[in-house]
Scaffold this motif. Structure first.
Motif, mmCIF file in Angstrom:
data_model
loop_
_atom_site.group_PDB
_atom_site.id
_atom_site.type_symbol
_atom_site.label_atom_id
_atom_site.label_comp_id
_atom_site.label_asym_id
_atom_site.label_seq_id
_atom_site.Cartn_x
_atom_site.Cartn_y
_atom_site.Cartn_z
ATOM 1 N N CYS A 45 0.436 -1.223 -0.100
ATOM 2 C CA CYS A 45 0.009 -0.212 -0.118
ATOM 3 C C CYS A 45 0.792 1.274 0.068
ATOM 4 O O CYS A 45 2.011 1.438 0.732
ATOM 5 N N ASN A 47 -0.081 4.635 0.748
ATOM 6 C CA ASN A 47 -0.819 5.079 1.945
ATOM 7 C C ASN A 47 0.064 4.163 3.506
ATOM 8 O O ASN A 47 0.855 5.531 4.018
ATOM 9 N N HIS A 51 0.056 -2.146 5.824
ATOM 10 C CA HIS A 51 -1.671 -2.644 5.789
ATOM 11 C C HIS A 51 -1.317 -3.976 4.597
ATOM 12 O O HIS A 51 0.158 -4.075 4.309
ATOM 13 N N CYS A 64 -5.917 -1.794 -2.057
ATOM 14 C CA CYS A 64 -5.297 -2.161 -0.649
ATOM 15 C C CYS A 64 -6.992 -2.292 0.147
ATOM 16 O O CYS A 64 -7.775 -1.852 -0.224
ATOM 17 N N ASP A 66 -7.376 -2.394 3.506
ATOM 18 C CA ASP A 66 -7.452 -1.565 4.537
ATOM 19 C C ASP A 66 -8.342 0.298 4.055
ATOM 20 O O ASP A 66 -9.030 0.602 4.931
ATOM 21 N N CYS A 67 -7.343 0.620 3.074
ATOM 22 C CA CYS A 67 -8.022 1.402 3.014
ATOM 23 C C CYS A 67 -8.482 2.330 1.752
ATOM 24 O O CYS A 67 -8.707 3.049 1.212
ATOM 25 N N HIS A 69 -6.728 2.191 -1.231
ATOM 26 C CA HIS A 69 -5.773 3.085 -2.353
ATOM 27 C C HIS A 69 -5.453 2.157 -3.308
ATOM 28 O O HIS A 69 -5.709 0.652 -2.844
HETATM 29 ZN ZN LIG Z 1 -3.591 1.118 2.176
#
Ligand SMILES: [Zn+2]
Length: 91
Positions: A45, A47, A51, A64, A66-67, A69
């Motif tokens: 990731c 970011n 992640h 990603c 998780d976020c 991205h």
């Molecule tokens: Zn992420």
């Protein structure tokens, strides 16, 4: 007349050593296999590298979970199975 940004219908788009989104199904399978192959350098990731590793999506890019991205490119070697040869050489 073609340039490096032109794309033959149905063919994967690879430029400057990068496979560019949208990924084909074949590229997606190769990239995701690479991501879970135990490589010391999975695609991570942008970011937060803590992640989960990025997931390639057919007809999309890397994402990603998780976020959300996204990344619209991957090293060509991760997308055409040539990463397997490199791992074997390194092992
Ligand atoms: Zn992420």
């Amino acid at each position: 007349m073609t340039d490096r940004f032109s794309r033959v219908q149905g063919e994967p788009f690879v430029a400057a050593g990068m496979a560019l989104a949208p990924f084909t199904a074949a590229q997606t399978v190769s990239i995701n296999a690479f991501q879970v192959s135990g490589s010391p350098n999975p695609l991570t990731c942008g970011n937060d590298t803590r992640h989960h590793v990025l997931v390639a999506e057919i007809g999309g890019g890397l994402r990603c979970i998780d976020c959300d991205h996204t990344q619209n490119f991957a090293p060509a070697a991760t997308a055409d199975w040539s990463w397997r040869v490199a791992q074997r050489v390194a092992a």
